[in-house]
Write an enzyme that holds these catalytic residues in place. Structure first.
Site, PDB file in Angstrom:
ATOM      1  N   HIS A  32       0.849  -1.188   0.000  1.00 51.60           N
ATOM      2  CA  HIS A  32       0.000   0.000   0.000  1.00 51.60           C
ATOM      3  C   HIS A  32       0.887   1.241   0.000  1.00 51.60           C
ATOM      4  O   HIS A  32       2.098   1.151   0.256  1.00 51.60           O
ATOM      5  CB  HIS A  32      -0.891   0.008   1.237  1.00 51.60           C
ATOM      6  CG  HIS A  32      -2.079  -0.898   1.130  1.00 51.60           C
ATOM      7  ND1 HIS A  32      -3.073  -0.914   2.071  1.00 51.60           N
ATOM      8  CD2 HIS A  32      -2.437  -1.817   0.200  1.00 51.60           C
ATOM      9  CE1 HIS A  32      -3.998  -1.796   1.733  1.00 51.60           C
ATOM     10  NE2 HIS A  32      -3.631  -2.362   0.601  1.00 51.60           N
ATOM     11  N   CYS A  68      -1.859  -0.488   7.357  1.00 53.72           N
ATOM     12  CA  CYS A  68      -1.046   0.727   7.388  1.00 53.72           C
ATOM     13  C   CYS A  68      -1.175   1.442   8.734  1.00 53.72           C
ATOM     14  O   CYS A  68      -0.200   2.004   9.236  1.00 53.72           O
ATOM     15  CB  CYS A  68      -1.430   1.634   6.228  1.00 53.72           C
ATOM     16  SG  CYS A  68      -1.102   0.845   4.623  1.00 53.72           S
ATOM     17  N   GLU A 122       1.250   3.776   2.026  1.00 56.47           N
ATOM     18  CA  GLU A 122       1.926   4.110   3.271  1.00 56.47           C
ATOM     19  C   GLU A 122       3.089   3.155   3.538  1.00 56.47           C
ATOM     20  O   GLU A 122       4.155   3.576   4.012  1.00 56.47           O
ATOM     21  CB  GLU A 122       0.938   4.069   4.450  1.00 56.47           C
ATOM     22  CG  GLU A 122      -0.196   5.056   4.329  1.00 56.47           C
ATOM     23  CD  GLU A 122      -1.407   4.534   3.553  1.00 56.47           C
ATOM     24  OE1 GLU A 122      -2.471   5.165   3.645  1.00 56.47           O
ATOM     25  OE2 GLU A 122      -1.303   3.495   2.859  1.00 56.47           O
ATOM     26  N   CYS A 129      -5.621   2.018   5.897  1.00 56.59           N
ATOM     27  CA  CYS A 129      -6.311   0.772   6.238  1.00 56.59           C
ATOM     28  C   CYS A 129      -5.776   0.215   7.563  1.00 56.59           C
ATOM     29  O   CYS A 129      -4.884   0.801   8.183  1.00 56.59           O
ATOM     30  CB  CYS A 129      -6.113  -0.247   5.116  1.00 56.59           C
ATOM     31  SG  CYS A 129      -4.430  -0.909   5.060  1.00 56.59           S
ATOM     32  N   SER A 184      -7.597   7.515   3.594  1.00 56.46           N
ATOM     33  CA  SER A 184      -7.553   7.036   4.976  1.00 56.46           C
ATOM     34  C   SER A 184      -6.806   5.702   5.058  1.00 56.46           C
ATOM     35  O   SER A 184      -7.111   4.774   4.316  1.00 56.46           O
ATOM     36  CB  SER A 184      -8.999   6.869   5.482  1.00 56.46           C
ATOM     37  OG  SER A 184      -9.028   6.468   6.823  1.00 56.46           O
TER      38      SER A 184
END
Length: 147
Positions: free
Chosen positions: A50, A82, A52, A79, A77
């Site tokens: 992901h 992350c 991040e 998950c 936002s």
């Protein structure tokens, strides 16, 4: 738009141009970007990359004290996965581009002392809305939904 969120959007757009999911992130330490990333699950055939996570990986090793001075910016936002990394490294602040299309465990982050600032930026919202509309199976895969 916030200058650092703008840089996260640049990463998101790079990901989209590469055929991936348009989510971007930057890690800021003492007012300067030390890491950048984008969701590269598709590009790298990865179950965990992901935006991040890619951003943290690209920042390289930081000391515990440095992480505690960081701000993580993400176009979407974070998950559960992350958010776990944010908690693990005790990153004290997360700036979220939007949580309209997806909202991770923001309240849990807050309950653990993380300052979560949600900007609900129009560009971030539209970027994800358009992507999800065109790619529902890929989006569902990214967030672990059956779809």
């Amino acid at each position: 738009m916030d200058e650092f969120l703008s840089e996260a959007v640049v990463e998101a757009r790079k990901g989209l141009d590469e055929g991936g999911i348009p989510i971007g992130s930057v890690l800021v330490l003492d007012g300067r970007i030390v890491g950048r990333g984008r969701n590269r699950r598709v590009q790298n055939n990865s179950p965990t990359l992901h935006a991040e996570m890619d951003c943290l990986e690209n920042a390289g090793r930081l000391t515990a004290e440095e992480y505690r001075r960081c701000i993580l910016y993400s176009t979407l936002s974070p998950c559960d996965m992350c958010s776990g990394a944010i908690l693990l490294y005790k990153i004290p602040k997360v700036v979220v581009g939007e949580n309209v299309n997806f909202q991770g465990p923001e309240d849990y982050l807050r309950s653990r002392g993380v300052e979560v600032v949600v900007l609900n930026d129009k560009e971030c919202i539209q970027l994800m809305r358009d992507f999800i509309a065109l790619n529902p199976p890929l989006w569902n895969e990214d967030v672990g939904e059956l779809g």
